[in-house]
Design a protein around this motif. Structure first.
Motif, PDB file in Angstrom:
ATOM      1  N   PRO A 102       0.823  -1.218   0.000  1.00  0.00           N
ATOM      2  CA  PRO A 102       0.000   0.000   0.000  1.00  0.00           C
ATOM      3  C   PRO A 102       0.857   1.267   0.000  1.00  0.00           C
ATOM      4  N   SER A 103       0.370   2.273  -0.702  1.00  0.00           N
ATOM      5  CA  SER A 103       1.007   3.590  -0.709  1.00  0.00           C
ATOM      6  C   SER A 103      -0.006   4.621  -1.183  1.00  0.00           C
ATOM      7  N   THR A 104      -0.058   5.748  -0.509  1.00  0.00           N
ATOM      8  CA  THR A 104      -1.044   6.782  -0.816  1.00  0.00           C
ATOM      9  C   THR A 104      -0.849   7.331  -2.235  1.00  0.00           C
ATOM     10  N   PRO A 105      -1.918   7.421  -3.023  1.00  0.00           N
ATOM     11  CA  PRO A 105      -1.797   7.988  -4.378  1.00  0.00           C
ATOM     12  C   PRO A 105      -1.675   9.510  -4.325  1.00  0.00           C
ATOM     13  N   LEU A 106      -0.847  10.048  -5.206  1.00  0.00           N
ATOM     14  CA  LEU A 106      -0.615  11.485  -5.243  1.00  0.00           C
ATOM     15  C   LEU A 106      -1.121  12.157  -6.519  1.00  0.00           C
ATOM     16  N   ARG A 107      -1.051  11.441  -7.629  1.00  0.00           N
ATOM     17  CA  ARG A 107      -1.377  12.082  -8.914  1.00  0.00           C
ATOM     18  C   ARG A 107      -1.814  11.025  -9.917  1.00  0.00           C
ATOM     19  N   ILE A 108      -2.763  11.415 -10.790  1.00  0.00           N
ATOM     20  CA  ILE A 108      -3.227  10.537 -11.869  1.00  0.00           C
ATOM     21  C   ILE A 108      -2.912  11.184 -13.208  1.00  0.00           C
ATOM     22  N   LYS A 178     -10.611   4.460 -24.027  1.00  0.00           N
ATOM     23  CA  LYS A 178     -10.804   3.256 -24.816  1.00  0.00           C
ATOM     24  C   LYS A 178     -10.156   2.053 -24.132  1.00  0.00           C
ATOM     25  N   ASN A 179     -10.690   0.887 -24.435  1.00  0.00           N
ATOM     26  CA  ASN A 179     -10.054  -0.341 -23.965  1.00  0.00           C
ATOM     27  C   ASN A 179      -8.616  -0.393 -24.476  1.00  0.00           C
ATOM     28  N   GLY A 180      -7.696  -0.707 -23.586  1.00  0.00           N
ATOM     29  CA  GLY A 180      -6.281  -0.744 -23.950  1.00  0.00           C
ATOM     30  C   GLY A 180      -5.536   0.527 -23.609  1.00  0.00           C
ATOM     31  N   ASP A 181      -6.246   1.617 -23.330  1.00  0.00           N
ATOM     32  CA  ASP A 181      -5.586   2.852 -22.881  1.00  0.00           C
ATOM     33  C   ASP A 181      -4.926   2.610 -21.518  1.00  0.00           C
ATOM     34  N   THR A 182      -3.893   3.380 -21.227  1.00  0.00           N
ATOM     35  CA  THR A 182      -3.194   3.232 -19.958  1.00  0.00           C
ATOM     36  C   THR A 182      -3.460   4.428 -19.038  1.00  0.00           C
ATOM     37  N   ILE A 183      -3.494   4.130 -17.758  1.00  0.00           N
ATOM     38  CA  ILE A 183      -3.677   5.142 -16.709  1.00  0.00           C
ATOM     39  C   ILE A 183      -2.521   4.995 -15.734  1.00  0.00           C
ATOM     40  N   GLU A 184      -1.864   6.091 -15.408  1.00  0.00           N
ATOM     41  CA  GLU A 184      -0.755   6.055 -14.455  1.00  0.00           C
ATOM     42  C   GLU A 184      -1.161   6.751 -13.160  1.00  0.00           C
ATOM     43  N   VAL A 185      -0.803   6.121 -12.048  1.00  0.00           N
ATOM     44  CA  VAL A 185      -1.037   6.722 -10.735  1.00  0.00           C
ATOM     45  C   VAL A 185       0.293   6.810 -10.003  1.00  0.00           C
ATOM     46  N   LYS A 186       0.723   8.015  -9.716  1.00  0.00           N
ATOM     47  CA  LYS A 186       1.979   8.239  -8.998  1.00  0.00           C
ATOM     48  C   LYS A 186       1.695   8.147  -7.497  1.00  0.00           C
ATOM     49  N   ALA A 193       2.158   3.231 -10.597  1.00  0.00           N
ATOM     50  CA  ALA A 193       1.394   2.059 -11.013  1.00  0.00           C
ATOM     51  C   ALA A 193       0.741   2.349 -12.356  1.00  0.00           C
ATOM     52  N   VAL A 194       0.898   1.418 -13.303  1.00  0.00           N
ATOM     53  CA  VAL A 194       0.352   1.582 -14.645  1.00  0.00           C
ATOM     54  C   VAL A 194      -0.802   0.594 -14.828  1.00  0.00           C
ATOM     55  N   PHE A 195      -1.972   1.120 -15.181  1.00  0.00           N
ATOM     56  CA  PHE A 195      -3.170   0.303 -15.340  1.00  0.00           C
ATOM     57  C   PHE A 195      -3.616   0.312 -16.800  1.00  0.00           C
ATOM     58  N   THR A 196      -4.150  -0.833 -17.256  1.00  0.00           N
ATOM     59  CA  THR A 196      -4.671  -0.948 -18.615  1.00  0.00           C
ATOM     60  C   THR A 196      -6.189  -1.090 -18.556  1.00  0.00           C
ATOM     61  N   VAL A 197      -6.879  -0.261 -19.345  1.00  0.00           N
ATOM     62  CA  VAL A 197      -8.340  -0.235 -19.331  1.00  0.00           C
ATOM     63  C   VAL A 197      -8.908  -1.505 -19.969  1.00  0.00           C
ATOM     64  N   GLY A 198      -9.882  -2.095 -19.283  1.00  0.00           N
ATOM     65  CA  GLY A 198     -10.527  -3.297 -19.803  1.00  0.00           C
ATOM     66  C   GLY A 198     -11.983  -3.090 -20.167  1.00  0.00           C
ATOM     67  N   GLY A 199     -12.585  -1.991 -19.708  1.00  0.00           N
ATOM     68  CA  GLY A 199     -13.985  -1.754 -20.028  1.00  0.00           C
ATOM     69  C   GLY A 199     -14.469  -0.422 -19.495  1.00  0.00           C
TER      70      GLY A 199
END
Length: 254
Positions: A102-108, A178-186, A193-199
């Motif tokens: 666990p770690s507190t999120p700072l930025r998206i 869109k599906n497959g787009d990436t989201i980064e959370v610092k 952490a890098v997330f990939t959209v599934g829906g």
């Protein structure tokens, strides 16, 4: 005019006798008619010859030589995820990354949508609903601190406004993801952490998919929530929610 017609009344007045035939005039008319017919036949024959070979007479059209323009290949819009409220969230067809501590999120950061926003923690309001970021900071995203942190095993939930009374807000374009787009959370531990959209789902607030959004998950999930659908001016709220489901697929040191 006096109303007198030299060869009788054309509207049926009658009484006048037509002039006698002139044999000489009749013969002349016959010769002229035959000549006219011969001329027409000659012209038609000439036109047929020209049309069969237009290049030889400089009459070829450039129309057939023009290149056809490429037709637009517009792709249909991505279909929104639709399922019963107890169905698991849609996952991308990719191997998830191992969860982190666990770690507190700072930025998206969502580069394709031009989103780069700070995150602050939010809890529960007095009525039992999740708090939302204050409207006076339209670019602020809220992390629901009673759930997982982004990158930790389980669902991490981030909320943001679509708009305010005076301007658009941080998640105004979230429906375009869109599906497959990436989201980064610092995160506070200097990892991203890098997330990939599934829906992407548009769900009525009256039938919110609670289990799908907040239910336990083995992998690190990220769920983004904002408003969508039609705006009801009588209550000052949108009828639906836009929900993005994403899975952590990688991470790196910031």
């Amino acid at each position: 005019m006096s109303g007198h017609y030299p060869y009788g009344d054309p509207y049926g007045g009658g009484g006048a006798v037509p002039p006698p035939d002139d044999k000489g005039s009749t013969a002349l008319r016959t010769v002229l008619i035959v000549a006219a017919i011969a001329g027409v036949v000659t012209v038609v024959a000439g036109l047929l010859i020209v049309l069969k070979s237009p290049d030889e007479y400089g009459l070829a059209s450039n129309r057939d030589a023009l290149a056809l323009q490429k037709q637009p290949s517009g792709k249909p819009e991505q279909a929104l995820f639709q399922a019963g409220p107890d169905v698991p969230p849609p996952l991308p067809q990719i191997t998830p990354a191992p969860p982190m501590m666990p770690s507190t999120p700072l930025r998206i950061v969502i580069k394709r949508l031009g989103i780069n926003a700070p995150i602050e923690s939010v809890g529960l309001a007095k009525d039992g609903t999740i708090e939302v970021p204050p409207l006076d900071d339209a670019n602020l995203v809220g992390w629901y601190r009673n759930m997982s942190t982004p990158g930790e095993a389980g669902p991490a939930v981030l909320l943001g406004h679509k708009d305010t009374r005076t301007s658009t807000a941080v998640f105004s374009k979230l429906y375009q993801i869109k599906n497959g787009d990436t989201i980064e959370v610092k995160r506070q531990d200097k990892t991203t952490a890098v997330f990939t959209v599934g829906g992407v789902e548009q769900a009525s607030k009256k039938t919110f998919p609670t289990q799908r959004v907040y239910g336990a998950q083995e992998n690190a999930q990220l769920h983004l929530i904002t408003c969508g659908g039609t705006y009801d001016r009588s209550i000052g709220h949108y009828a639906d929610n836009i929900i993005v489901y994403a899975t952590m697929t990688s991470s790196y040191r910031s």
